[in-house]
Structure formats: C-alpha cells, structure tokens
Design a protein around this motif. Structure first.
Motif, PDB file in Angstrom:
ATOM      1  N   LYS A 140     -20.636   7.233 -13.963  1.00 21.03           N
ATOM      2  CA  LYS A 140     -19.656   6.555 -14.828  1.00 21.03           C
ATOM      3  C   LYS A 140     -20.097   6.585 -16.295  1.00 21.03           C
ATOM      4  CE  LYS A 140     -15.997   3.925 -15.469  1.00 21.03           C
ATOM      5  NZ  LYS A 140     -14.645   4.440 -15.250  1.00 21.03           N
ATOM      6  N   CYS A 141     -21.420   6.386 -16.497  1.00 24.67           N
ATOM      7  CA  CYS A 141     -21.880   6.280 -17.884  1.00 24.67           C
ATOM      8  C   CYS A 141     -22.250   7.630 -18.494  1.00 24.67           C
ATOM      9  CB  CYS A 141     -23.058   5.306 -17.978  1.00 24.67           C
ATOM     10  SG  CYS A 141     -24.557   5.903 -17.206  1.00 24.67           S
ATOM     11  N   PHE A 152     -27.173   0.031 -19.055  1.00 23.63           N
ATOM     12  CA  PHE A 152     -25.909   0.043 -18.316  1.00 23.63           C
ATOM     13  C   PHE A 152     -26.072  -0.861 -17.105  1.00 23.63           C
ATOM     14  CE2 PHE A 152     -26.138   4.018 -20.592  1.00 23.63           C
ATOM     15  CZ  PHE A 152     -24.889   4.099 -21.179  1.00 23.63           C
ATOM     16  N   MET A 153     -25.072  -1.678 -16.885  1.00 28.08           N
ATOM     17  CA  MET A 153     -25.136  -2.594 -15.747  1.00 28.08           C
ATOM     18  C   MET A 153     -23.837  -2.512 -14.950  1.00 28.08           C
ATOM     19  SD  MET A 153     -27.025  -5.959 -17.195  1.00 28.08           S
ATOM     20  CE  MET A 153     -26.133  -6.068 -18.719  1.00 28.08           C
ATOM     21  N   ARG A 270     -27.837  -0.866 -27.283  1.00 33.39           N
ATOM     22  CA  ARG A 270     -26.477  -0.836 -26.743  1.00 33.39           C
ATOM     23  C   ARG A 270     -26.493  -1.257 -25.268  1.00 33.39           C
ATOM     24  NH1 ARG A 270     -23.227   3.750 -25.225  1.00 33.39           N
ATOM     25  NH2 ARG A 270     -25.062   5.055 -25.565  1.00 33.39           N
ATOM     26  N   VAL A 271     -25.568  -2.137 -24.932  1.00 26.06           N
ATOM     27  CA  VAL A 271     -25.430  -2.613 -23.545  1.00 26.06           C
ATOM     28  C   VAL A 271     -23.989  -2.353 -23.094  1.00 26.06           C
ATOM     29  CG1 VAL A 271     -25.587  -4.575 -21.984  1.00 26.06           C
ATOM     30  CG2 VAL A 271     -27.062  -4.477 -23.982  1.00 26.06           C
ATOM     31  N   THR A 272     -23.869  -1.749 -21.938  1.00 28.47           N
ATOM     32  CA  THR A 272     -22.526  -1.537 -21.377  1.00 28.47           C
ATOM     33  C   THR A 272     -22.489  -2.146 -19.986  1.00 28.47           C
ATOM     34  OG1 THR A 272     -22.419   0.538 -22.584  1.00 28.47           O
ATOM     35  CG2 THR A 272     -20.753   0.195 -20.874  1.00 28.47           C
ATOM     36  N   ILE A 273     -21.523  -3.019 -19.793  1.00 29.15           N
ATOM     37  CA  ILE A 273     -21.401  -3.671 -18.479  1.00 29.15           C
ATOM     38  C   ILE A 273     -20.144  -3.140 -17.798  1.00 29.15           C
ATOM     39  CG2 ILE A 273     -21.199  -5.870 -17.256  1.00 29.15           C
ATOM     40  CD1 ILE A 273     -22.339  -7.171 -19.865  1.00 29.15           C
ATOM     41  N   PHE A 274     -20.353  -2.623 -16.594  1.00 24.34           N
ATOM     42  CA  PHE A 274     -19.217  -2.219 -15.770  1.00 24.34           C
ATOM     43  C   PHE A 274     -19.003  -3.314 -14.734  1.00 24.34           C
ATOM     44  CE2 PHE A 274     -20.932   1.840 -17.302  1.00 24.34           C
ATOM     45  CZ  PHE A 274     -19.785   2.338 -17.914  1.00 24.34           C
ATOM     46  N   ASP A 275     -17.850  -3.872 -14.761  1.00 26.34           N
ATOM     47  CA  ASP A 275     -17.602  -5.077 -13.971  1.00 26.34           C
ATOM     48  C   ASP A 275     -16.607  -4.802 -12.840  1.00 26.34           C
ATOM     49  OD1 ASP A 275     -17.543  -7.646 -13.134  1.00 26.34           O
ATOM     50  OD2 ASP A 275     -16.146  -8.333 -14.715  1.00 26.34           O
ATOM     51  N   MET A 276     -17.016  -5.126 -11.622  1.00 20.10           N
ATOM     52  CA  MET A 276     -16.099  -5.005 -10.484  1.00 20.10           C
ATOM     53  C   MET A 276     -15.394  -6.329 -10.244  1.00 20.10           C
ATOM     54  SD  MET A 276     -18.476  -2.770  -7.913  1.00 20.10           S
ATOM     55  CE  MET A 276     -17.526  -3.099  -6.453  1.00 20.10           C
ATOM     56  N   ALA A 295     -22.690  -4.846 -27.387  1.00 15.96           N
ATOM     57  CA  ALA A 295     -22.322  -4.927 -25.961  1.00 15.96           C
ATOM     58  C   ALA A 295     -20.840  -4.625 -25.750  1.00 15.96           C
ATOM     59  CB  ALA A 295     -22.636  -6.312 -25.428  1.00 15.96           C
ATOM     60  N   SER A 296     -20.552  -4.089 -24.582  1.00 13.40           N
ATOM     61  CA  SER A 296     -19.143  -3.841 -24.226  1.00 13.40           C
ATOM     62  C   SER A 296     -18.970  -4.055 -22.728  1.00 13.40           C
ATOM     63  CB  SER A 296     -18.729  -2.427 -24.615  1.00 13.40           C
ATOM     64  OG  SER A 296     -19.542  -1.495 -23.957  1.00 13.40           O
ATOM     65  N   LEU A 297     -17.777  -4.442 -22.376  1.00 18.56           N
ATOM     66  CA  LEU A 297     -17.477  -4.741 -20.975  1.00 18.56           C
ATOM     67  C   LEU A 297     -16.327  -3.840 -20.526  1.00 18.56           C
ATOM     68  CD1 LEU A 297     -17.987  -6.808 -18.587  1.00 18.56           C
ATOM     69  CD2 LEU A 297     -16.077  -8.083 -19.522  1.00 18.56           C
ATOM     70  N   HIS A 298     -16.512  -3.179 -19.391  1.00 15.49           N
ATOM     71  CA  HIS A 298     -15.481  -2.277 -18.852  1.00 15.49           C
ATOM     72  C   HIS A 298     -15.244  -2.621 -17.386  1.00 15.49           C
ATOM     73  CE1 HIS A 298     -16.094   0.431 -22.338  1.00 15.49           C
ATOM     74  NE2 HIS A 298     -17.373   0.077 -22.195  1.00 15.49           N
ATOM     75  N   SER A 299     -14.034  -2.459 -16.973  1.00 22.70           N
ATOM     76  CA  SER A 299     -13.773  -2.650 -15.540  1.00 22.70           C
ATOM     77  C   SER A 299     -14.267  -1.416 -14.787  1.00 22.70           C
ATOM     78  CB  SER A 299     -12.278  -2.854 -15.277  1.00 22.70           C
ATOM     79  OG  SER A 299     -11.582  -1.708 -15.665  1.00 22.70           O
ATOM     80  N   PHE A 300     -14.615  -1.630 -13.544  1.00 21.73           N
ATOM     81  CA  PHE A 300     -15.209  -0.541 -12.762  1.00 21.73           C
ATOM     82  C   PHE A 300     -14.526  -0.457 -11.403  1.00 21.73           C
ATOM     83  CE2 PHE A 300     -18.389   1.237  -9.848  1.00 21.73           C
ATOM     84  CZ  PHE A 300     -18.809   2.347 -10.548  1.00 21.73           C
TER      85      PHE A 300
END
Lengths: 316, 175
Positions: A140-141, A152-153, A270-276, A295-300
């Motif tokens: 994904k990243c 990345f989380m 840089r932090v990117t969070i993929f959120d389920m 930081a940024s938040l994305h749906s996953f």
C-alpha cells in the motif's frame, strides 16, 4: 486450448479478512494481471460455515478458485534482513516461525502455531495464499516511499502493524497491541476503574474534599459521573482514551526504533496511518502537535491490496 | 516472487461436470473417428476388390471368348469330320459298288480313284464284254467315259477307262 480453458474456466479468487466479528469477503476474476471484483459480502464470524458454502458454490462453477486471506494474528513481524539466520539476532526462534523474504530485502515472519490455528479456524476452507499485514502495508505504501525513512502504520481494531520503510528497505517493524481481545475486557475494566479513581482523585483535589475514605461521598460522586456521561460523550471518551493509548504505544515503538542498536536509525519526519477502523482526526493532531511529525490518515481496504497481490502472485 | 506465506495449491483445470461432458464427447468423437476410419478402410479395400474383380471379369471374358472360339473350331472340325466321314463312307460304298460292277470275266490291274474321276486299268476278253458288263454301269455313275483298248497277243484286250463326272472323292481335313 489454453485460451478456451481460460474462457470457460477462468482463474478466480475469494479474498477475505476478519474484522469486528465479520468476515469481509470478495469474489472476482483474475484476468490479464488484474483482479476484477465481482461481488462483496459480509458474513458473521459466528456463521463461518456460510463462507464454506459460498466457496463450494463458487468452486462448482469455477474450479480454479483460489482462497486468499490476510493473516491477522498478533505473533508476527518483520526484520530488515532477508535471511533466517538473522532471526536469532532479533530474539526470534527460527524453528517456531514461518518466514517470507520480500523483494530480497526484508523478512516477514509469523508464528507457525498461529498460522495453523488461523487455517484451522475456517474448517473446509483450503487456503492458497496468506498475506502478512506487513506485506499489505508495504504494498500500500510503496508509491509513497522515498529515500528518507517514513513511518507507516496499519491499524486494525486493537492492533497496529508498525513499520518504518524507505524506498530500498525496511528499517523497523513491530506489532502494537492497543486493546487486546479477551484480556482486554479485564484490562479495559481495570483501566476504567483506574480512570474512575483518577477522576475521583482529581475531583477531590479540585473540590478540596476532606477524605477519600468517606463512603457516602464516593457514592455521590459515581452517580454524578454516570449522569454526566451521555451516549455520544461516552463513545467519544472511549475513542479519546483509545487514541491516547495508541499514541503512547506508538511513542514507545518509536523510542525502541531510535534506541535499539540492532536497527539502523534515521530521523523520521513523516507518519502515515492506514486505518481499517474509525480512528478520527485527533490522533493525527496529537502526533503533529506532540511529536512534530507530518502525519496523515488514510482508510485501508485489505481486499483492494490483496486483489493487487493476488493478481501479481497468480498471474505474474 | 510471491508475497504470500504459502504457495497456491494445484487446481483442477475444469469442473467435474465439464470433465464428464468432455470425456463423453471424447469417447463419442473417438467412436465416430474410429467408425469413419473403418468405413474408409473398408471402402478402400472394396475399391481394390472391385478393381481386382473387374480385371478378373475381363480375364474371364477373354477366356470365355477364347473358349467360344475353340468351341466353334471344334464344332467346325466335328462338322468337317462328319462330312469327311460321310464322304468316306460314300466313297467306300462307291468303291464297293464299283468292284461289284466289275464282272468276273474282266480283270482289273489298277484303279485310280480321285476327285476328277475313276481311271481303271485291266484286261477284258473282248470289247463287248467290257462294253456290256462294265461300261454300262460306269455310264450310269459318271458323266463322261473314255475307254482305250490295246490288243493283247492272246486275243484279249487291255483297256484304260477314264471316267469323269459325279462321284465325289473324300477330301483332307483342313484345319
């Protein structure tokens, strides 16, 4: 003959992952290196036999149906070296784990017992492909990677798959437990009690109450607290608490990354969070305010990423 | 390179129903092809047989023609044989009759019987004996009669009688 076979009996796949007592499934065709999703379904985890029935139904029409899933167990991880011998260096018993070398750069591993348990969990389902969440996160990243390492989380209800990637390699990886399953209820109760006690103490300090041993006063305080908490507020409070725990776990993991000599270090900006799930924007704000990171938040959607990987693994 | 912890298992290429249908189709096709091949082989074999039979028929036809010719020849020979046999019988009877004609007084020394007629050489006591006893019957048989007499010392006459006319002499068999 091959084209005819491909026309009448195409390659198909059933992808699924488990999330919040639901099995999220998708069925589709694998054609020309792409996976076209035809149908999506949600099945109750308690009625997993429906998944088996659906699979049998599909296989009657499409015998070349592959079953793929995301391995969501917690005893797994990844190390920045692609050899089994390196596992010992990171305190992992190679005999107890199943490994996968990714892009000749890093190694994803999972507990053999947990992998077998996961396979046994769905009786009658014969798995063809099992993906590590770290692999899904990496996939994904991939378009976001550059030379500088970034965090990345992948957040799944109560579990965070924490990884630091740069374009060339994996720097660090860890599974963070935010609110563990069965034990979590006890722990959550304990945390709730602690929160109540904390709130009580603060209240006592604010109002300068005489003594905490006064039972009547404690009773009055509890009643007041219950009245104040309406439904929405309660869930917002729980989310806030969860986000704080998440933040603390993340800080701890970052600290381990910076201070553990077994890993290479570099400053992460840089932090990117993929959120389920549904974390909300507060966590991003905490990170930006407290850690001074972008930081940024994305749906996953694991199905989307698995669809790419399935097409790659079966057609590539 | 795979991204999965496990490798995908081998899948059947077609479903069981289609496999049955394809098997049935294959068996049917095999039977059809087999039957077609059998018919073609049989046809080819029959064509060869027909050619062979035609050759044999032609051969038999030629043989038949030859046999017919042979039969015709044999029949012709038989007819000729019959004719010759009849002629010879007639000749024999004629000679018998001729010798019966000759009276005891006349002695024949030589007789030549051919296609043209009868030539008799002999001795007669007198011309009259000859004329009355031998010439008269000869005249009834032959159309022309010429007789020449030669006197002998003892008073008898040697004669040469040439008779030409109707008596058919036997001919040789011609093949």
């Amino acid at each position: 003959m091959g084209k005819l076979g491909h026309y009448f009996w195409p390659k198909t796949a059933l992808l699924f992952y488990v999330f919040e007592e639901k099995i999220h499934c998708a069925f589709g065709y694998i054609e020309e290196g792409e996976f076209d999703i035809e149908q999506r379904r949600e099945i109750d985890l308690s009625d997993s036999s429906e998944l088996t029935r659906w699979l049998e139904e599909i296989r009657q029409t499409y015998p070349k149906t592959y079953v793929c899933s995301m391995l969501d167990t917690t005893n797994q991880g990844a190390i920045p070296e692609c050899s089994k011998a390196s596992l010992e260096k990171y305190g992992i018993d190679a005999a107890l784990v199943h490994t996968l070398c990714v892009d000749d750069s890093w190694l994803a591993y999972t507990s053999l017992v947990e992998m077998k348990w996961f396979e046994q969990r769905f009786k009658g389902v014969e798995f063809d492909l099992l993906y590590s969440p770290f692999v899904l996160l990496y996939r994904k990243c991939m378009p976001m990677l550059d030379r500088k390492p970034a965090l990345f989380m992948l957040h799944q209800n109560g579990v965070v798959f924490f990884a630091v990637f740069s374009k060339e390699r994996l720097w660090f990886a860890q599974v963070l437990i935010i609110s563990p399953g069965a034990e979590s209820e006890v722990a959550a109760d304990m945390q709730e009690d602690e929160a109540v006690e904390l709130a009580f103490d603060l209240e006592m300090i604010d109002e300068e109450v005489e003594s905490i041993s006064d039972a009547d006063l404690l009773g009055e305080f509890k009643e007041d607290l219950e009245e104040e908490r309406s439904g929405e507020d309660e869930s917002a409070f729980e989310l806030l608490e969860y986000n704080l725990n998440f933040f603390e776990e993340m800080k701890g993991a970052l600290s381990r990354f910076y201070h553990d000599d077994r890993y290479s270090h570099d400053f992460i900006e840089r932090v990117t969070i993929f959120d389920m799930d549904d974390l909300g924007g507060d966590l991003v704000r905490y990170i930006e305010d407290e850690l001074f990171m972008k930081a940024s938040l994305h749906s996953f959607d694991p199905i989307e990423v698995m669809a790419e990987l399935v097409a790659h693994d079966l057609e590539g | 390179m795979s991204y999965s912890f496990i490798k995908p298992k081998r899948k059947p290429k077609i479903d069981s129903e289609s496999r049955m249908i394809m098997l049935f189709g294959a068996v049917t096709a095999l039977l059809i092809f087999g039957f077609t091949a059998y018919i073609l082989l049989k046809r080819s074999s029959m064509q060869t047989e027909i050619v062979s039979m035609r050759t044999k028929t032609e051969s038999f036809h030629l043989e038949s023609m030859e046999f017919k010719k042979e039969i015709a020849r044999i029949e012709r020979l038989a007819r000729k044989y019959d004719t010759i046999s009849t002629n010879n019988t007639l000749m024999k009877e004629s000679i018998q009759n001729l010798f019966d004609l000759v009276p005891d007084q006349i002695t024949l020394t030589k007789a030549i019987l051919d296609r043209n007629g009868l030539v008799l050489y002999g001795v007669t006591p007198s011309k009259d004996v000859y004329n009355y006893l031998l010439l008269a019957p000869l005249k009834s048989v032959f159309q022309r009669n010429v007789t020449t007499f030669y006197p002998l010392e003892n008073g008898w006459w040697r004669f040469v009688s040439v008779n030409e006319g109707s008596i058919e002499a036997g001919s040789e068999v011609e093949e």
